[in-house]
Design a protein around this motif. Structure first.
Motif, PDB file in Angstrom:
ATOM      1  N   UNK A  10       0.820  -1.204   0.000  1.00  0.00           N
ATOM      2  CA  UNK A  10       0.000   0.000   0.000  1.00  0.00           C
ATOM      3  C   UNK A  10       0.847   1.245   0.000  1.00  0.00           C
ATOM      4  N   UNK A  11       0.187   2.364   0.260  1.00  0.00           N
ATOM      5  CA  UNK A  11       0.841   3.674   0.304  1.00  0.00           C
ATOM      6  C   UNK A  11       0.986   4.097   1.763  1.00  0.00           C
ATOM      7  N   UNK A  89      11.608   6.309   1.429  1.00  0.00           N
ATOM      8  CA  UNK A  89      11.129   6.469   0.055  1.00  0.00           C
ATOM      9  C   UNK A  89      11.823   5.484  -0.885  1.00  0.00           C
ATOM     10  N   UNK A  90      13.072   5.149  -0.582  1.00  0.00           N
ATOM     11  CA  UNK A  90      13.806   4.208  -1.439  1.00  0.00           C
ATOM     12  C   UNK A  90      13.321   2.770  -1.291  1.00  0.00           C
ATOM     13  N   UNK A  91      12.412   2.511  -0.374  1.00  0.00           N
ATOM     14  CA  UNK A  91      11.804   1.189  -0.256  1.00  0.00           C
ATOM     15  C   UNK A  91      10.645   1.010  -1.231  1.00  0.00           C
ATOM     16  N   UNK A  92      10.285   2.059  -1.949  1.00  0.00           N
ATOM     17  CA  UNK A  92       9.204   1.969  -2.926  1.00  0.00           C
ATOM     18  C   UNK A  92       9.559   0.977  -4.029  1.00  0.00           C
ATOM     19  N   UNK A 120       4.441  -1.525  -2.901  1.00  0.00           N
ATOM     20  CA  UNK A 120       4.662  -0.712  -1.705  1.00  0.00           C
ATOM     21  C   UNK A 120       5.167   0.646  -2.160  1.00  0.00           C
ATOM     22  N   UNK A 121       4.477   1.687  -1.739  1.00  0.00           N
ATOM     23  CA  UNK A 121       4.867   3.051  -2.090  1.00  0.00           C
ATOM     24  C   UNK A 121       5.040   3.841  -0.803  1.00  0.00           C
ATOM     25  N   UNK A 122       6.216   4.447  -0.650  1.00  0.00           N
ATOM     26  CA  UNK A 122       6.527   5.215   0.548  1.00  0.00           C
ATOM     27  C   UNK A 122       6.714   6.662   0.130  1.00  0.00           C
ATOM     28  N   UNK A 123       5.885   7.532   0.662  1.00  0.00           N
ATOM     29  CA  UNK A 123       5.979   8.950   0.335  1.00  0.00           C
ATOM     30  C   UNK A 123       6.790   9.657   1.414  1.00  0.00           C
TER      31      UNK A 123
END
Length: 124
Positions: A10-11, A89-92, A120-123
């Motif tokens: 997810x986000x 964020x680099x885990x996106x 998986x999106x990390x903002x």
């Protein structure tokens, strides 16, 4: 047939946590080592963590996630988990689970079957 189904992506915001699950069917789960990998856009598939089919085989982690990610398995539920903390964020990426008969491995080409992946999106 063998099937691996990931869920839990997810986000999220940077610093938050997620737990991914991968349910296996069509195989004797307790006889398989399991791994988690990820692939970011434009990059190669990257090893993250693996857990052996025997307790003595233990776990392995990539340096990039050591101390933040934890792999575990529940043989009664045919499920492997990836607990991810302090996400960056680099885990996106798209996260994949994979299964390998018996021997633990870190190499993608040594795994026998793969799931379809979960985003998986990390903002930040």
């Amino acid at each position: 047939q063998v099937r691996l189904v990931e869920s839990g992506g997810g986000l999220v915001q940077a610093g938050e946590s997620l737990r991914l699950s991968c349910v296996a069917s069509g195989l004797t789960f307790s006889s398989y080592s399991m791994g988690w990998f990820r692939q970011a856009a434009g990059k190669e598939r990257e090893f993250l963590a693996a857990i052996g089919w025997l307790r003595v085989a233990g776990t392995r982690y990539a340096d990039s996630v050591k101390g933040r990610f934890t792999i575990s398995r529940d043989n009664a539920k045919n499920t492997v988990y990836l607990e991810m903390n302090n996400l960056k964020s680099e885990d996106t990426a798209v996260y994949y689970c994979a299964a390998r008969k018996m021997l633990l491995s870190l190499a993608p080409n040594e795994f026998d079957c793969w799931g379809q992946g979960t985003q998986v999106t990390v903002s930040s």
